[in-house]
Design a protein around this motif. Structure first.
Motif, PDB file in Angstrom:
ATOM      1  N   VAL A 113      12.464  81.039  99.154  1.00  0.00           N
ATOM      2  CA  VAL A 113      12.019  82.337  98.651  1.00  0.00           C
ATOM      3  C   VAL A 113      11.481  83.199  99.795  1.00  0.00           C
ATOM      4  O   VAL A 113      11.713  84.415  99.833  1.00  0.00           O
ATOM      5  N   THR A 128       7.916  72.074  96.103  1.00  0.00           N
ATOM      6  CA  THR A 128       7.264  73.361  96.312  1.00  0.00           C
ATOM      7  C   THR A 128       7.624  73.917  97.682  1.00  0.00           C
ATOM      8  O   THR A 128       7.911  75.101  97.828  1.00  0.00           O
ATOM      9  N   LEU A 187      14.346  78.666  90.194  1.00  0.00           N
ATOM     10  CA  LEU A 187      13.126  79.267  90.737  1.00  0.00           C
ATOM     11  C   LEU A 187      13.435  80.081  91.988  1.00  0.00           C
ATOM     12  O   LEU A 187      12.878  81.160  92.192  1.00  0.00           O
ATOM     13  N   TYR A 224      12.108  83.830  91.552  1.00  0.00           N
ATOM     14  CA  TYR A 224      10.843  84.201  92.202  1.00  0.00           C
ATOM     15  C   TYR A 224      10.903  85.475  93.040  1.00  0.00           C
ATOM     16  O   TYR A 224       9.939  86.244  93.051  1.00  0.00           O
ATOM     17  N   TYR A 263       7.442  80.599  84.740  1.00  0.00           N
ATOM     18  CA  TYR A 263       8.881  80.381  84.929  1.00  0.00           C
ATOM     19  C   TYR A 263       9.167  78.900  85.135  1.00  0.00           C
ATOM     20  O   TYR A 263      10.121  78.348  84.569  1.00  0.00           O
ATOM     21  N   VAL A 270       4.222  82.242  95.209  1.00  0.00           N
ATOM     22  CA  VAL A 270       5.045  81.141  94.706  1.00  0.00           C
ATOM     23  C   VAL A 270       4.149  79.976  94.270  1.00  0.00           C
ATOM     24  O   VAL A 270       4.381  79.343  93.235  1.00  0.00           O
ATOM     25  N   PRO A 324       5.994  88.243  84.458  1.00  0.00           N
ATOM     26  CA  PRO A 324       6.847  87.130  84.021  1.00  0.00           C
ATOM     27  C   PRO A 324       6.738  86.881  82.518  1.00  0.00           C
ATOM     28  O   PRO A 324       7.716  86.500  81.897  1.00  0.00           O
ATOM     29  N   THR A 326       8.266  88.671  94.314  1.00  0.00           N
ATOM     30  CA  THR A 326       7.839  88.737  95.718  1.00  0.00           C
ATOM     31  C   THR A 326       8.433  89.958  96.428  1.00  0.00           C
ATOM     32  O   THR A 326       7.762  90.557  97.259  1.00  0.00           O
ATOM     33  N   THR A 334       4.099  85.703 100.073  1.00  0.00           N
ATOM     34  CA  THR A 334       5.175  85.068  99.312  1.00  0.00           C
ATOM     35  C   THR A 334       4.786  83.636  98.998  1.00  0.00           C
ATOM     36  O   THR A 334       4.909  83.163  97.868  1.00  0.00           O
ATOM     37  N   GLU A 392       2.698  80.539  90.762  1.00  0.00           N
ATOM     38  CA  GLU A 392       3.571  80.765  89.612  1.00  0.00           C
ATOM     39  C   GLU A 392       3.593  79.557  88.675  1.00  0.00           C
ATOM     40  O   GLU A 392       3.682  78.410  89.096  1.00  0.00           O
TER      41      GLU A 392
END
Lengths: 287, 308
Positions: free
Chosen positions: A90, A83, A151, A155, A222, A216, A128, A159, A212, A219
């Motif tokens: 991202v 993560t 991802l 992502y 996805y 993330v 999504p 964002t 962001t 999420e």
């Protein structure tokens, strides 16, 4: 006079009771997470038909066994790391792309900037759940299935629109005089952006980083669609999907993971909530 | 009279760094490109796929016209999912508006401990939704449900509630979780809107002897309407398009009775490998999104005209 005071007193009590009611509803699942995390199994798995066993409190000494299991025998530490990697990548993409775009919309773009800004915001509304099926195909064609890179690439599609909108609102609130002064001092238009604006925009950029990060972390769909190996999962996918042995949930470890992930996010979020609301209400509250 | 030296005339500079209109486009281009390519192309692809018999894992497919839509519309599971999506979305918005307005009225007052209470109030919105849903799954567990225990002890429950094992209770559980997740967010938005209520109007109404309810319905709520609308529009998008709550709470069961459009699209499109039908199901979300988008455009336009 005393009747007036009594009324005021009653009102005060009423406010507290109502506020406590709302807070109880909101916080109850977190209380439950915390309780479950530290309860021994013999205290945890008692049928609710046993009315003598009160599930709301510890009936046996608290234990750290579930947390130990979580950190030593599950992939949770790996999910945290995954993560973190996705978040960092991202965030970098989002800041580099969204901050100049927000500035452009706020300051440089003329009449078409307004429409463009709203257009970008509206893409944030395309969810999504509408795009995950074509994305599953695109990700397969790009050879990114079961890779964190899928991802990282996908992502920013949610964002960037959201953060561009946030940054645009932020730049509108930075006084224009500062930039004019810098231009009179001989900086170019681009020089003003890099030397003056970015310095004042630090809180705005920090807000982009925070949102962001939270987007993330939230999420799920996805990640569920693209990632299949347990050791490549993110926290919000791995915890609900992979902390199961056969049909048995490890509720203690599962709630522990939820609790540990939630606490820092709640604190960060609380600090930035007002800016978030400003962005979402589209200025409707300022009328 | 002429000054010995006038203001220094700078020659107009024509470097890239000074051409505003070009600079604006260059700074905006990456964002627009990213979104156009990675939202635009999949969106078009979603529509194309819904007219094809594409399956995951194979690259060949042929056009099948409207047959995915025909298949879906005659499928009782799909009709149930569509109905569930509407029921959940509407029920959640109604409950959220009532709860959020009430909560905002309470949290408008100044009282000791408000900051910490606000922190707890915001928790549902801050925390990753999938983790919170797992806590609710555990709360609604068929054997260990604390809700059942509490109802039993309070003498309100005589039988047993299999929360996630019955179509009606399953939908109620889904609605409870969605309301729980969204009402703090709506509360904060309504609270922000309360600052726009002109206090002199409220005071004048108190002077004229207007009671609490009259003030609420005839003065405060009309002023709050734009902000409540924003909360509802976001709520529609967040509820109708959410998959994780239903997927993790009931999995669409029992017997496919609690599916919503996103979970059914996932089941058919990804788990069932039928990309065409999955895409067709997901596209039925578009009407919900259109309502939200049009509503937001109108509000954005109005607030623009209203601002000084």
């Amino acid at each position: 006079m005393s009747r007036y005071r009594l009324m005021r007193y009653a009102r005060r009590v009423g406010v507290y009771v109502a506020a406590l009611g709302f807070v109880t509803f909101a916080a109850f699942p977190f209380y439950w997470m915390a309780l479950t995390t530290f309860k021994q199994n013999k205290d945890l798995y008692v049928s609710a038909t046993n009315l003598k066993h009160v599930p709301w409190i510890f009936n046996a000494a608290p234990t750290l066994a579930h947390l130990k299991l979580l950190f030593t025998q599950t992939a949770y530490p790996q999910w945290l790391l995954n993560t973190l990697l996705v978040v960092v990548a991202v965030v970098l993409i989002t800041v580099v792309v969204a901050v100049p775009a927000g500035y452009s919309l706020a300051r440089l773009a003329g009449s078409w900037g307004e429409g463009m800004g709203i257009g970008i915001f509206l893409t944030y509304l395309i969810p999504p759940t509408l795009l995950f099926i074509p994305f599953s195909r695109l990700v397969a064609i790009l050879g990114l299935q079961d890779s964190l890179w899928s991802l990282v690439v996908v992502y920013p599609t949610f964002t960037i629109p959201f953060c561009t909108w946030l940054v645009m609102g932020f730049f509108r609130s930075v006084p224009w005089d500062l930039e004019e002064q810098a231009m009179i001092d001989g900086y170019s238009r681009l020089g003003v952006f890099f030397r003056v604006v970015l310095r004042f925009a630090v809180p705005g950029i920090l807000t982009v980083v925070v949102f962001t990060f939270t987007l993330v972390m939230q999420e799920f769909i996805y990640a569920l669609t693209f990632i299949s190996s347990v050791d490549k999962m993110t926290v919000s996918l791995g915890v609900p999907v992979a902390l199961v042995r056969g049909d048995v949930y490890h509720w203690g470890a599962l709630m522990g993971a939820a609790l540990i992930t939630s606490i820092p996010m709640a604190i960060v979020y609380n600090l930035f909530m007002d800016r978030f609301v400003e962005g979402l209400t589209l200025g409707a509250v300022k009328g | 009279m002429r000054l010995p030296f006038g203001p220094i005339e700078l020659p107009p500079r024509e470097t890239f760094a000074d051409r505003e209109s070009l600079l604006a486009k260059v700074m905006l281009a990456p964002a627009v490109l990213y979104v156009a390519v990675l939202v635009g192309i999949p969106f078009v692809l979603a529509i194309l796929l819904s007219f094809s018999n594409a399956r995951a894992g194979s690259l060949s497919f042929s056009w099948v016209g409207l047959s995915n839509y025909a298949a879906v519309l005659s499928d009782p599971t799909f009709r149930r999912a569509l109905l569930n999506t509407v029921i959940v979305t509407v029920a959640v918005q109604v409950l959220v508006v009532i709860l959020a307005t009430a909560a905002a009225m309470v949290f408008r007052a100044a009282f000791v401990g408000k900051r910490i209470m606000r922190f707890f109030l915001l928790l549902p919105w801050a925390v990753p939704i999938t983790l919170a849903v797992m806590a609710w799954t555990w709360i609604f567990d068929s054997t260990f449900s604390v809700v059942n225990w509490t109802l039993k002890v309070a003498g309100l429950l005589h039988g047993w509630l299999y929360w996630l094992g019955s179509p009606t209770l399953g939908l109620i559980a889904i609605i409870i979780v969605q309301v729980w997740r969204l009402f703090p967010f709506a509360t904060v938005i309504v609270l922000a809107g309360m600052t726009s209520i002109p206090q002199d109007v409220v005071e004048a109404a108190i002077m004229d002897g207007a009671g609490f309810w009259r003030r609420l319905f005839q003065i405060e709520l009309p002023f709050l309407l734009p902000v409540v609308t924003v909360a509802v529009l976001f709520g529609i998008v967040y509820t109708a398009t959410n998959m994780s709550v239903v997927y993790l709470l009931t999995g669409g069961g029992p017997a496919d009775s609690t599916h919503v459009l996103p979970t059914l699209a996932f089941q058919r499109g990804i788990e069932g490998l039928d990309l065409g039908q999955g895409a067709a199901i997901a596209l039925f979300l578009l009407p919900f999104l259109l309502v939200a988008a049009i509503g937001m455009l109108r509000i954005a336009r109005r607030s623009e005209m209203g601002s000084p």
